[in-house]
Design a protein around this motif. Structure first.
Motif, mmCIF file in Angstrom:
data_model
loop_
_atom_site.group_PDB
_atom_site.id
_atom_site.type_symbol
_atom_site.label_atom_id
_atom_site.label_comp_id
_atom_site.label_asym_id
_atom_site.label_seq_id
_atom_site.Cartn_x
_atom_site.Cartn_y
_atom_site.Cartn_z
ATOM 1 N N LEU A 130 15.960 -74.480 63.497
ATOM 2 C CA LEU A 130 15.199 -74.801 62.289
ATOM 3 C C LEU A 130 14.869 -73.537 61.502
ATOM 4 O O LEU A 130 14.937 -73.521 60.274
ATOM 5 C CB LEU A 130 13.917 -75.545 62.658
ATOM 6 C CG LEU A 130 14.070 -76.877 63.400
ATOM 7 C CD1 LEU A 130 12.697 -77.487 63.673
ATOM 8 C CD2 LEU A 130 14.947 -77.850 62.626
ATOM 9 N N LYS A 133 17.933 -72.321 59.738
ATOM 10 C CA LYS A 133 18.507 -73.350 58.855
ATOM 11 C C LYS A 133 19.922 -73.744 59.271
ATOM 12 O O LYS A 133 20.827 -73.898 58.436
ATOM 13 C CB LYS A 133 18.492 -72.881 57.385
ATOM 14 C CG LYS A 133 17.082 -72.689 56.839
ATOM 15 C CD LYS A 133 17.100 -72.247 55.391
ATOM 16 C CE LYS A 133 15.702 -72.221 54.790
ATOM 17 N NZ LYS A 133 14.774 -71.335 55.512
ATOM 18 N N THR A 135 22.372 -76.675 61.282
ATOM 19 C CA THR A 135 22.382 -78.136 61.194
ATOM 20 C C THR A 135 22.117 -78.762 62.560
ATOM 21 O O THR A 135 20.975 -78.851 62.992
ATOM 22 C CB THR A 135 23.711 -78.635 60.619
ATOM 23 O OG1 THR A 135 24.812 -78.085 61.371
ATOM 24 C CG2 THR A 135 23.838 -78.243 59.162
ATOM 25 N N HIS A 208 18.487 -80.544 62.919
ATOM 26 C CA HIS A 208 17.958 -81.456 61.899
ATOM 27 C C HIS A 208 18.601 -82.842 62.053
ATOM 28 O O HIS A 208 19.425 -83.254 61.240
ATOM 29 C CB HIS A 208 18.248 -80.903 60.503
ATOM 30 C CG HIS A 208 17.516 -79.638 60.192
ATOM 31 N ND1 HIS A 208 16.227 -79.609 59.693
ATOM 32 C CD2 HIS A 208 17.887 -78.339 60.322
ATOM 33 C CE1 HIS A 208 15.838 -78.364 59.516
ATOM 34 N NE2 HIS A 208 16.824 -77.573 59.884
ATOM 35 N N GLY A 211 15.041 -85.452 60.293
ATOM 36 C CA GLY A 211 14.228 -84.470 59.581
ATOM 37 C C GLY A 211 14.289 -83.149 60.324
ATOM 38 O O GLY A 211 15.343 -82.536 60.425
ATOM 39 N N ASN A 212 13.166 -82.728 60.870
ATOM 40 C CA ASN A 212 13.154 -81.505 61.673
ATOM 41 C C ASN A 212 13.012 -81.811 63.163
ATOM 42 O O ASN A 212 12.608 -80.951 63.948
ATOM 43 C CB ASN A 212 12.018 -80.577 61.228
ATOM 44 C CG ASN A 212 10.651 -81.207 61.407
ATOM 45 O OD1 ASN A 212 10.542 -82.402 61.673
ATOM 46 N ND2 ASN A 212 9.600 -80.409 61.250
#
Length: 241
Positions: A130, A133, A135, A208, A211-212
Motif C-alpha cells: 500500500l 502503491k 497492485t 488493493h 480498497g486497501n
C-alpha cells in the motif's frame, strides 16, 4: 525507473544491516530461477506478459531457511512492484523477529511462535504494498527449522527432525520432495475441496483487493515434519498449473 532503483537500493541496504553480504552468490543449499513461459511476439520482438511479476528470496543458514515467493496478479510494472514489496517486507520482518529480536532474550521458539511471526510478516507485506502503491500479489512463505534436541538419540545427522512451517495466500504453492516418498504439497489447503484451479482467480491476494484490504479467503497454514535429505521448494502457478 527512479523509484524502482531506489527500491532495489533500499532492499540491498536492509540485507546488509542483517549481516547478509553475499546474498546474490549461488550456493548448493539454495537455488532459484525466474523465467517467462509466455510466447514471444514475432513482430514487436518482445515477450508477452513482460515484465516478469514473480519475485523470490531464499535465506539459508546452517540449521534453518526462509523461502518466500510472490507472484504479481495480472501483468505490468505495478504487479511486479507488489510482488517485490511483499517479498522484501516479509523477509525483513521474519528475519529480524525470528533471530535478532529473540537473541537478546535467549528464547527458544516453538513452531507456534514461528507461525505468528510469519503471519505478521504478511501484515508487513500488505502495508508496504500500500505504501509503495503496488497492485496485488500472491505470497507464499516456508520457514524450515531444525527442531531442538531432535538428533540427541542418534549420532547420525540424517536422523534429525526438521519442521517446514508454511503460510500462503493465493495460488503460489510449496512442496517437499522426499527421495523415498515422492512429492508432497504443503499448500493443498489453499484450494477448495474439489481441488479446482481457476487461473483467472487466484483465490486470495495481498494489496488493493477490496480498497486497501487484502483478500485472505484462502489463507493457509501448514506444518510438516521432514528429514534433512528432503528438498523444500516453492513455485508460482506458471509451474504448478
Amino acid at each position: 525507473e527512479q523509484d524502482e532503483r531506489q527500491l532495489v537500493s533500499d532492499c540491498w541496504d536492509s540485507f546488509q544491516k542483517c549481516g547478509i553480504t553475499k546474498w546474490n552468490l549461488s550456493h548448493h543449499r539454495a537455488y532459484g530461477i525466474a523465467c517467462s513461459l509466455y510466447e514471444n511476439n514475432p513482430i514487436a520482438n518482445y515477450t508477452v506478459g513482460d515484465p516478469i511479476a514473480d519475485t523470490y528470496a531464499i535465506l539459508a543458514r546452517k540449521n534453518n531457511s526462509i523461502l518466500i515467493l510472490a507472484d504479481g496478479v495480472n501483468w505490468g510494472p505495478r504487479s511486479r512492484l507488489a510482488s517485490r514489496c511483499a517479498v522484501r517486507a516479509c523477509m525483513n520482518y521474519i528475519n529480524r523477529n525470528l533471530f535478532f529480536s529473540n537473541n537478546s532474550n535467549n528464547k527458544t521458539l516453538t513452531t507456534h511462535d514461528i507461525f505468528k511471526i510469519i503471519c505478521r510478516g504478511f501484515d508487513a507485506a500488505q502495508e508496504f504494498i500500500l505504501q509503495r502503491k503496488g497492485t496485488m500479489t500472491t505470497l507464499c512463505c516456508t520457514v524450515v527449522v531444525k527442531l531442538k534436541d531432535s538428533s540427541n538419540t542418534s549420532s547420525s545427522s540424517s536422523s534429525s527432525v526438521w519442521a517446514a512451517c508454511t503460510l500462503s495466500i493465493g495460488d503460489s504453492t510449496a512442496y517437499v520432495f522426499s527421495k523415498t516418498k515422492g512429492v508432497f504439497e504443503l499448500t493443498c489447503g489453499a484450494r477448495n475441496l474439489n481441488d479446482d484451479r481457476d487461473m483467472r482467480n487466484v483465490g486470495g491476494a495481498l494489496g488493493h483487493v477490496y480498497g486497501n484490504k487484502p483478500d485472505v479467503s484462502n489463507l493457509n497454514y501448514s506444518l510438516m515434519y521432514i528429514k534433512e535429505t528432503d528438498i523444500v521448494f516453492l513455485v508460482s502457478d506458471g509451474v504448478s498449473d
